[in-house]
Design an enzyme around this catalytic site. Sequence first.
Site, PDB file in Angstrom:
ATOM      1  N   GLY A  15       0.838  -1.201   0.000  1.00  0.00           N
ATOM      2  CA  GLY A  15       0.000   0.000   0.000  1.00  0.00           C
ATOM      3  C   GLY A  15       0.873   1.251   0.000  1.00  0.00           C
ATOM      4  NE  ARG A  76      -1.174  -4.626  -0.049  1.00  0.00           N
ATOM      5  CZ  ARG A  76      -1.989  -3.592   0.166  1.00  0.00           C
ATOM      6  NH1 ARG A  76      -2.999  -3.372  -0.643  1.00  0.00           N
ATOM      7  NH2 ARG A  76      -1.804  -2.790   1.184  1.00  0.00           N
ATOM      8  CG  ASP A 107       3.370  -6.716   7.365  1.00  0.00           C
ATOM      9  OD1 ASP A 107       2.798  -6.261   6.344  1.00  0.00           O
ATOM     10  OD2 ASP A 107       2.807  -7.422   8.212  1.00  0.00           O
ATOM     11  CB  THR A 130       3.126   0.818   6.172  1.00  0.00           C
ATOM     12  OG1 THR A 130       1.785   0.550   6.631  1.00  0.00           O
ATOM     13  CG2 THR A 130       4.063   0.596   7.342  1.00  0.00           C
ATOM     14  CG  ASP A 132      -1.427  -0.230   8.058  1.00  0.00           C
ATOM     15  OD1 ASP A 132      -2.300   0.638   7.897  1.00  0.00           O
ATOM     16  OD2 ASP A 132      -1.308  -1.232   7.327  1.00  0.00           O
ATOM     17  CG  ASP A 134       1.725  -2.858  10.164  1.00  0.00           C
ATOM     18  OD1 ASP A 134       2.524  -2.115   9.553  1.00  0.00           O
ATOM     19  OD2 ASP A 134       0.989  -3.662   9.578  1.00  0.00           O
ATOM     20  NE  ARG A 176      -1.756  -4.797   6.825  1.00  0.00           N
ATOM     21  CZ  ARG A 176      -0.736  -5.632   6.809  1.00  0.00           C
ATOM     22  NH1 ARG A 176      -0.868  -6.797   6.245  1.00  0.00           N
ATOM     23  NH2 ARG A 176       0.431  -5.299   7.333  1.00  0.00           N
TER      24      ARG A 176
HETATM   25  O1  F6P Z   1      -1.526  -1.250   4.718  1.00  0.00           O
HETATM   26  C1  F6P Z   1      -2.105  -0.031   4.366  1.00  0.00           C
HETATM   27  C2  F6P Z   1      -3.592  -0.168   4.206  1.00  0.00           C
HETATM   28  O2  F6P Z   1      -4.136   1.096   3.853  1.00  0.00           O
HETATM   29  C3  F6P Z   1      -4.334  -0.742   5.414  1.00  0.00           C
HETATM   30  O3  F6P Z   1      -4.540   0.216   6.433  1.00  0.00           O
HETATM   31  C4  F6P Z   1      -5.590  -1.236   4.761  1.00  0.00           C
HETATM   32  O4  F6P Z   1      -6.171  -2.293   5.510  1.00  0.00           O
HETATM   33  C5  F6P Z   1      -5.114  -1.736   3.427  1.00  0.00           C
HETATM   34  O5  F6P Z   1      -3.889  -1.083   3.165  1.00  0.00           O
HETATM   35  C6  F6P Z   1      -6.065  -1.478   2.291  1.00  0.00           C
HETATM   36  O6  F6P Z   1      -5.539  -2.065   1.159  1.00  0.00           O
HETATM   37  P1  F6P Z   1      -6.061  -1.785  -0.323  1.00  0.00           P
HETATM   38  O7  F6P Z   1      -5.575  -0.417  -0.726  1.00  0.00           O
HETATM   39  O8  F6P Z   1      -5.458  -2.867  -1.127  1.00  0.00           O
HETATM   40  O9  F6P Z   1      -7.561  -1.821  -0.263  1.00  0.00           O
END
Ligand code: F6P
Length: 327
Positions: A15, A76, A107, A130, A132, A134, A176
């Site tokens: 992300g 991803r 991660d 990120t 997050d 995390d 997340r």
């Molecule tokens: O890891 C970053 C994040 O924005 C999380 O907070 C969220 O759960 C996820 O990515 C959303 O992913 P996507 O953009 O693939 O919907």
Amino acid sequence: MGNVIKKIGVMTSGGDSPGMNAAIRAVVRTAKYHGMEVFGIHRGYQGMIEGEISEMEAKDVANIIQRGGTILKTARSKAFMTPEGMAKAYDQLQKHGIEGLVLIGGDGTFRGATAFFKQYTIPAVGLPGTIDKDLAGTDFTIGFDTAVNTAVEAIDKIRDTAEAHDRLFIVEVMGRDAGYIALHSGIACGAEDILIPETATNIEDVLERIDNDERRKKTVHIIVVAEGDEFGGAKELHAAVIQRFPQLDVRSAVLGHIQRGGSPSCADRILASRLGHAAVLALRAGQTQVMAGIINGKIVFTPFENAVKVNSCMSIDMLDMIRVLAV
Ligand code: F6P
């Protein structure tokens, strides 16, 4: 200094987060300063597999420090987690003569790197990119501060309308499996309650706190819930609240991807600049398979496999504090 790395690749993966561009700029400019060649790998590991690799000059990163998103794009990649995908990615790196990598991501990026480097030896240094937060091995990740500020701006606005209507509002934020965005934005907005995955959510306690506020004629009640909370997000909480208190005027909002975009905050730009610069110096000094981070103001390097372990430094006592401050 005979075998100092001369050609590096830089990529963003997973992300996106505000400040990734500032990190790319720092990596490219530091490398050029030291007379190195830099290759931008587009769309993360997927672009590595597909050979979307092009040389970058210092001027290619002009005027991006203030921009959200990532000029290198991101993805991803499921293919990268297969032996065939990794073999293709390695071939592409060889083809371009890339001797070291700077990986900017979260991660998933470092888990991918750990699997890759078990088979293929190429030096790599990571940057924590990120929203997050995390990751272990750093006090803050690139993008977290901006995301929290975006959430705070949105929740402040929600409080205005909640107050005008005497409403109870539930606001779901990203993160997340982690509750950092919820905890920090909730404290900064004076939320009446904050629900995060790091602590068990007892719905009866949540409802009791609403009941207490009602008795005390508190007209506004804002609950910030992390998307990863085990009870559920805004939808589940909304249903539980109106079932118990059908007389209340309840609304909910999911902030979603606005938290990922926007111009990075000053703190994120500085973090990204310091870490991007440090990553290139670390590669030149022979470091590998480590993530650069900042702890207590100092640059530190943490092995990828330790960086992805759940960060244990969350101050849960802050949750007790909000119960006092929200009286
Ligand atoms: O890891 C970053 C994040 O924005 C999380 O907070 C969220 O759960 C996820 O990515 C959303 O992913 P996507 O953009 O693939 O919907």
